[in-house]
Design an enzyme around this catalytic site. Structure first.
Site, PDB file in Angstrom:
ATOM      1  N   CYS A  33      -8.042   1.598  -4.966  1.00  0.00           N
ATOM      2  CA  CYS A  33      -7.948   2.393  -6.086  1.00  0.00           C
ATOM      3  C   CYS A  33      -6.521   1.944  -6.898  1.00  0.00           C
ATOM      4  O   CYS A  33      -6.393   1.476  -7.597  1.00  0.00           O
ATOM      5  CB  CYS A  33      -7.828   4.237  -6.438  1.00  0.00           C
ATOM      6  SG  CYS A  33      -7.428   4.500  -8.004  1.00  0.00           S
TER       7      CYS A  33
ATOM      8  N   HIS B 140      -7.672  16.917 -38.103  1.00  0.00           N
ATOM      9  CA  HIS B 140      -7.858  16.107 -38.484  1.00  0.00           C
ATOM     10  C   HIS B 140      -6.428  15.274 -38.700  1.00  0.00           C
ATOM     11  O   HIS B 140      -5.387  15.416 -38.591  1.00  0.00           O
ATOM     12  CB  HIS B 140      -8.630  15.873 -39.742  1.00  0.00           C
ATOM     13  CG  HIS B 140      -8.702  15.431 -41.018  1.00  0.00           C
ATOM     14  ND1 HIS B 140      -9.389  14.123 -40.885  1.00  0.00           N
ATOM     15  CD2 HIS B 140      -7.554  14.995 -42.500  1.00  0.00           C
ATOM     16  CE1 HIS B 140      -9.441  12.881 -41.527  1.00  0.00           C
ATOM     17  NE2 HIS B 140      -7.781  13.290 -42.626  1.00  0.00           N
TER      18      HIS B 140
ATOM     19  N   SER C 143     -14.782   0.487   0.128  1.00  0.00           N
ATOM     20  CA  SER C 143     -15.672  -0.398  -0.139  1.00  0.00           C
ATOM     21  C   SER C 143     -14.855  -1.880   0.170  1.00  0.00           C
ATOM     22  O   SER C 143     -14.153  -1.762   0.074  1.00  0.00           O
ATOM     23  CB  SER C 143     -16.125   0.194  -1.188  1.00  0.00           C
ATOM     24  OG  SER C 143     -15.671  -0.143  -2.076  1.00  0.00           O
TER      25      SER C 143
ATOM     26  N   LYS D 220      -4.719  -1.350 -14.477  1.00  0.00           N
ATOM     27  CA  LYS D 220      -4.637  -0.757 -15.737  1.00  0.00           C
ATOM     28  C   LYS D 220      -3.383  -0.994 -16.205  1.00  0.00           C
ATOM     29  O   LYS D 220      -3.277  -1.103 -17.361  1.00  0.00           O
ATOM     30  CB  LYS D 220      -5.118   0.182 -15.474  1.00  0.00           C
ATOM     31  CG  LYS D 220      -6.106   1.101 -15.845  1.00  0.00           C
ATOM     32  CD  LYS D 220      -7.430   0.904 -15.172  1.00  0.00           C
ATOM     33  CE  LYS D 220      -8.292   0.053 -15.358  1.00  0.00           C
ATOM     34  NZ  LYS D 220      -9.755  -0.493 -14.179  1.00  0.00           N
TER      35      LYS D 220
ATOM     36  N   LEU E 259     -16.424   4.960  -7.908  1.00  0.00           N
ATOM     37  CA  LEU E 259     -15.726   4.775  -8.716  1.00  0.00           C
ATOM     38  C   LEU E 259     -14.749   6.570  -8.105  1.00  0.00           C
ATOM     39  O   LEU E 259     -14.546   6.581  -7.443  1.00  0.00           O
ATOM     40  CB  LEU E 259     -16.221   5.712  -9.956  1.00  0.00           C
ATOM     41  CG  LEU E 259     -16.983   5.017 -11.452  1.00  0.00           C
ATOM     42  CD1 LEU E 259     -17.538   5.254 -11.877  1.00  0.00           C
ATOM     43  CD2 LEU E 259     -15.718   3.579 -11.452  1.00  0.00           C
TER      44      LEU E 259
HETATM   45  C1  LIG Z   1      -9.966  -4.101  -9.356  1.00  0.00           C
HETATM   46  C2  LIG Z   1     -10.897  -2.690  -9.505  1.00  0.00           C
HETATM   47  C3  LIG Z   1     -10.711  -1.906 -10.353  1.00  0.00           C
HETATM   48  C4  LIG Z   1     -11.231  -0.643 -10.125  1.00  0.00           C
HETATM   49  N1  LIG Z   1     -10.708  -0.419 -11.489  1.00  0.00           N
HETATM   50  C5  LIG Z   1     -11.273   1.315 -11.381  1.00  0.00           C
HETATM   51  C6  LIG Z   1     -10.833   1.494 -12.230  1.00  0.00           C
HETATM   52  O1  LIG Z   1     -10.055   1.912 -13.976  1.00  0.00           O
HETATM   53  N2  LIG Z   1     -11.556   3.856 -12.616  1.00  0.00           N
HETATM   54  C7  LIG Z   1     -12.222   3.762 -11.159  1.00  0.00           C
HETATM   55  O2  LIG Z   1     -12.872   5.069 -10.906  1.00  0.00           O
HETATM   56  N3  LIG Z   1     -12.530   2.695 -10.130  1.00  0.00           N
HETATM   57  C8  LIG Z   1     -11.818   1.765 -10.547  1.00  0.00           C
HETATM   58  N4  LIG Z   1     -12.077   0.912  -9.009  1.00  0.00           N
HETATM   59  C9  LIG Z   1     -13.146   1.557  -7.614  1.00  0.00           C
HETATM   60  C10 LIG Z   1     -12.026   2.608  -6.859  1.00  0.00           C
HETATM   61  O3  LIG Z   1     -11.101   1.544  -6.430  1.00  0.00           O
HETATM   62  C11 LIG Z   1     -13.116   3.515  -5.612  1.00  0.00           C
HETATM   63  O4  LIG Z   1     -13.711   3.703  -6.842  1.00  0.00           O
HETATM   64  C12 LIG Z   1     -12.442   3.772  -4.922  1.00  0.00           C
HETATM   65  O5  LIG Z   1     -11.526   3.626  -4.847  1.00  0.00           O
HETATM   66  C13 LIG Z   1     -12.867   4.492  -3.548  1.00  0.00           C
HETATM   67  O6  LIG Z   1     -12.047   5.083  -3.060  1.00  0.00           O
HETATM   68  P1  LIG Z   1     -12.473   5.548  -1.450  1.00  0.00           P
HETATM   69  O7  LIG Z   1     -10.767   6.395  -1.132  1.00  0.00           O
HETATM   70  O8  LIG Z   1     -14.117   5.681  -1.461  1.00  0.00           O
HETATM   71  O9  LIG Z   1     -12.235   4.307  -1.114  1.00  0.00           O
HETATM   72  P2  LIG Z   1     -10.575   3.467  -0.366  1.00  0.00           P
HETATM   73  O10 LIG Z   1      -9.935   3.336  -1.927  1.00  0.00           O
HETATM   74  O11 LIG Z   1     -11.162   1.899  -0.567  1.00  0.00           O
HETATM   75  O12 LIG Z   1     -10.461   3.660   0.573  1.00  0.00           O
HETATM   76  C14 LIG Z   1     -10.370   3.240   1.816  1.00  0.00           C
HETATM   77  C15 LIG Z   1      -9.087   3.571   2.262  1.00  0.00           C
HETATM   78  O13 LIG Z   1      -9.807   3.231   3.737  1.00  0.00           O
HETATM   79  C16 LIG Z   1      -9.176   2.601   4.270  1.00  0.00           C
HETATM   80  N5  LIG Z   1      -9.698   1.956   5.663  1.00  0.00           N
HETATM   81  C17 LIG Z   1     -10.951   1.596   5.842  1.00  0.00           C
HETATM   82  N6  LIG Z   1     -10.938   1.565   6.803  1.00  0.00           N
HETATM   83  C18 LIG Z   1     -10.281   1.975   7.802  1.00  0.00           C
HETATM   84  C19 LIG Z   1     -10.075   2.411   9.680  1.00  0.00           C
HETATM   85  N7  LIG Z   1     -11.119   2.509  10.140  1.00  0.00           N
HETATM   86  N8  LIG Z   1      -9.096   2.732   9.749  1.00  0.00           N
HETATM   87  C20 LIG Z   1      -7.971   3.360   8.538  1.00  0.00           C
HETATM   88  N9  LIG Z   1      -8.175   3.148   7.550  1.00  0.00           N
HETATM   89  C21 LIG Z   1      -9.060   2.790   6.860  1.00  0.00           C
HETATM   90  C22 LIG Z   1      -9.103   1.285   3.784  1.00  0.00           C
HETATM   91  O14 LIG Z   1      -8.047   0.236   4.462  1.00  0.00           O
HETATM   92  C23 LIG Z   1      -8.298   2.406   2.366  1.00  0.00           C
HETATM   93  O15 LIG Z   1      -6.791   1.954   2.181  1.00  0.00           O
HETATM   94  C24 LIG Z   1     -11.785   0.079  -9.011  1.00  0.00           C
HETATM   95  C25 LIG Z   1     -11.825  -1.620  -8.069  1.00  0.00           C
HETATM   96  C26 LIG Z   1     -11.170  -2.566  -8.331  1.00  0.00           C
HETATM   97  C27 LIG Z   1     -11.553  -3.439  -6.609  1.00  0.00           C
END
Ligand SMILES: Cc1cc2nc3c(=O)[nH]c(=O)nc-3n(C[C@H](O)[C@H](O)[C@H](O)COP(=O)(O)OP(=O)(O)OC[C@H]3O[C@@H](n4cnc5c(N)ncnc54)[C@H](O)[C@@H]3O)c2cc1C
Length: 462
Positions: free
Chosen positions: A42, A441, A141, A51, A316
Site C-alpha cells: 500500500c 447546502h 499479495s 494516489k 484492499l
Molecule cells: C498499484 C496499487 C494500488 C492500490 N491502491 C489501493 C487503494 O487505493 N486502496 C486500497 O484499499 N488498496 C489499494 N491497493 C491494494 C492494497 O495495497 C493492498 O490491499 C494492501 O496493501 C494489503 O495489505 P496487507 O497488509 O495484507 O499486505 P501488503 O501491503 O502486501 O504487505 C505485506 C508485507 O509483507 C511483507 N512480507 C511478505 N512475506 C514476508 C516474509 N516472509 N517475511 C517478512 N515480510 C514479508 C511484504 O514485503 C509486504 O511489505 C493497491 C494495490 C496496488 C498494487
C-alpha cells in the site's frame, strides 16, 4: 531470549495496524518485514504512490485543459522528474511515519524475511529465531502474471513499474480493465500518452454495478481512453523498439496485433506465501491459494493467525487494517467483527467511482425485491458551482423495509461521499434515514440525500 506475545510477519496495512492495536492492548509485539521499509504494498508501491500520481496528473490535466474555461490563463508544461520525485518523497515520509509509530508503541521492528518453523517460532533470514506465544501472518499479495507476457519493468511493466515511467510513453497498452489498470491508465493518459485498455470481460471495473460500469466506460472514453473489451492477450514480443501484443476475442475469432511503447499488465493479485514455511507447520490454504482462517482469523494451526490480502475477502488496504484490529482484539477475548459486505471500494480516477453493499445484479440474483433511487450531480448545486457535474448517486433499498442495501456513486469525491452510506448501512439504516438527515447546502453530499428521497419518488431538485 525474549518471548513475544505476538510476532507479525509483514509490515503492510494489515500487519502494522495489527501491531499498533496489539501494543495498545498491552501485548509485547515484534513485526518482521523483509522489504526494508514499513507500509507494505500500500504505502510503498500501491495506494499511496498511485494516489499521489493521480492527484498531480489531475492537477496538470486541469491546468492544461480546463483552467482557461474558468478564466485562468496559464502556460503549463510537464516536469515529470519532479512529479515522480514528489511521489517518492511522500512514500518515504509515510513509511518513516510508521517507524515512528512503532517506536511510540514500543513495537520491535525486525528487518528480514520471516519463516515459520513452529507455532511458537519465527526464523528471520535463516539465522535468528524469535520466540512467541502467537504468530500473525500478514504477508499480503503479489501480482498475477500473464503467460506469454514476461514483465521486465521497462517495456512490459507491472503496477510497480507503471509508477515510474519516464518519459511518458507514446502508446501505453493496459492489460486488465480493473481498478489498478484504470487508475494508472488515467495517470498516463492525463500526462499525454495514448492509452488502450484490453480487457478479457465485456465490461470494465470487475464486479462493479453494471450501470455504473457502463457510465464509467463512457466517461473514460470521453477522456480519450480506448477500450478493447472481450479480448484475450496471448503473447507479447518485446524484441523490437516497443512491444507487439497478440490478442484474440475471448469468445473465439480472428487474432489481432496491437503495438505499444509500454505494456502494463494489471490482471489481478494473488496471496503471497512464498517460503513462509506453511507446509512445514501444516497451515491449510483454501481452493484459491489463500490462507484459510476461521471467524477469529485463526488458521487450522492453533496460535497462528492470518489477515489482509493473504486471506479471502476484498484485497484492499482498509479491509486488511480492519482484519488486523479485529484479529488481535479477538485474541484477547473481545468480540470484534468485520462485515466484508460493508467494505467500501473506490476507484480514484476523476470522476471517482465508489461502492458499498450489493449491486443491482447481486440483488436480482438473490431474488431480493428492491427499489432504486438516483440523483445526478448535474442537478446538485455545489457540483454546478465547482464545475463537477459528471455522474450520479445510486441507492438500492429493500422494497419492503427500506433498509439500505447498496450505494454506488460515480462523481466528484465519490470516495469520500460513500462513507455516509457506509455509516447508515453499519447501523442497519434506511434510505429514509439518509433522506431525512439535514445536509449542509451547498454540498456534494446533498446528492446522497436527494437519492434517498428519490427512492420514495420524491427528490426535490430533479
Ligand atoms: C498499484 C496499487 C494500488 C492500490 N491502491 C489501493 C487503494 O487505493 N486502496 C486500497 O484499499 N488498496 C489499494 N491497493 C491494494 C492494497 O495495497 C493492498 O490491499 C494492501 O496493501 C494489503 O495489505 P496487507 O497488509 O495484507 O499486505 P501488503 O501491503 O502486501 O504487505 C505485506 C508485507 O509483507 C511483507 N512480507 C511478505 N512475506 C514476508 C516474509 N516472509 N517475511 C517478512 N515480510 C514479508 C511484504 O514485503 C509486504 O511489505 C493497491 C494495490 C496496488 C498494487
Amino acid at each position: 531470549m525474549t518471548e513475544y506475545d505476538l510476532v507479525i510477519i509483514g509490515g503492510g496495512p494489515g500487519g502494522y495496524v495489527a501491531a499498533i492495536r496489539a501494543a495498545q492492548l498491552g501485548m509485547n509485539v515484534a513485526c518482521v518485514e523483509m522489504r526494508g521499509s514499513l507500509g507494505g504494498t500500500c504505502l510503498n508501491v500501491g495506494c499511496i504512490p498511485s494516489k499521489a500520481l493521480l492527484s498531480t496528473s489531475h492537477k496538470f490535466h486541469d491546468a492544461q485543459n480546463h483552467f482557461a474555461d474558468i478564466g485562468i490563463k496559464a502556460s503549463v508544461s510537464l516536469d515529470l522528474k519532479t512529479m515522480l520525485d514528489k511521489k517518492d518523497k511522500i512514500v518515504v515520509d509515510l513509511t518513516k511515519g510508521i517507524e515512528f509509530l512503532f517506536k511510540k508503541n514500543k513495537i520491535t521492528y525486525v528487518k528480514g524475511r520471516g519463516e515459520i518453523t513452529s507455532a511458537s517460532e519465527v526464523l528471520v533470514d535463516g539465522k535468528e529465531t524469535i520466540k512467541t506465544k502467537r504468530i500473525l501472518i500478514a504477508t499480503g499479495s503479489d501480482i498475477v502474471r500473464l503467460p506469454g507476457v514476461e514483465i521486465d519493468e521497462k517495456k512490459i511493466v507491472s503496477s510497480t513499474g507503471a509508477l515510474n515511467l519516464n518519459p511518458v510513453p507514446e502508446h501505453l497498452v493496459v492489460v486488465g480493465g480493473g481498478v489498478i489498470g484504470l487508475e494508472l491508465g488515467s495517470v498516463w493518459k492525463r500526462l499525454g500518452a495514448k492509452v488502450t485498455v484490453v480487457e478479457y470481460m465485456d465490461k470494465i471495473g470487475g464486479p462493479m454495478d453494471a450501470e455504473l460500469a457502463k457510465n464509467f466506460q463512457r466517461v473514460l472514453e470521453k477522456q480519450g481512453i480506448v477500450f478493447k473489451l472481450g479480448m484475450k492477450v496471448t503473447a507479447a514480443d518485446a524484441k523490437g523498439k516497443g512491444v507487439s501484443l497478440n490478442m484474440e476475442p475471448a469468445k473465439g475469432g480472428a487474432a489481432e496485433r496491437l503495438d505499444a511503447d509500454v505494456v502494463l499488465v494489471s490482471i489481478g493479485r494473488k496471496p503471497y506465501t512464498e517460503n513462509l514455511g506453511l507446509d512445514k507447520v501444516g497451515v491449510k490454504l483454501d481452493e484459491r491459494g489463500r490462507i484459510a482462517v476461521d471467524s477469529h482469523f485463526e488458521t487450522n494451526v492453533k496460535g497462528i493467525y492470518a489477515i489482509g490480502d493473504v486471506i479471502a475477502g476484498p484485497m484492499l488496504a482498509h479491509k486488511a487494517e480492519e482484519d488486523g484490529v479485529v484479529c488481535v482484539e479477538n485474541m484477547l477475548g473481545q468480540k470484534s467483527h468485520i462485515d466484508y459486505n460493508l467494505v467500501p471500494g473506490v476507484i480514484y480516477t476523476w470522476p471517482e467511482v465508489a461502492n458499498v453493499g450489493k449491486t443491482e445484479e447481486e440483488l436480482k440474483a438473490a431474488g431480493v425485491d428492491y427499489k432504486v433511487g438516483k440523483f445526478p450531480f448535474l442537478a446538485n448545486s455545489r457540483g454546478k458551482a465547482v464545475g463537477e457535474t459528471e455522474g450520479f448517486v445510486k441507492l438500492l433499498a429493500d422494497a419492503k423495509t427500506d433498509r439500505l442495501l447498496g450505494c454506488h456513486i460515480i462523481g466528484p469525491d465519490a470516495g469520500t461521499l460513500i462513507h455516509e452510506a457506509c455509516l447508515v448501512m453499519e447501523f442497519g439504516g434506511s434510505s429514509e434515514d439518509l433522506a431525512r438527515t439535514c445536509h449542509a447546502h451547498p454540498t456534494l453530499s446533498e446528492a446522497l440525500k436527494e437519492a434517498g428521497l428519490a427512492v420514495q419518488g420524491r427528490a426535490i431538485h430533479v
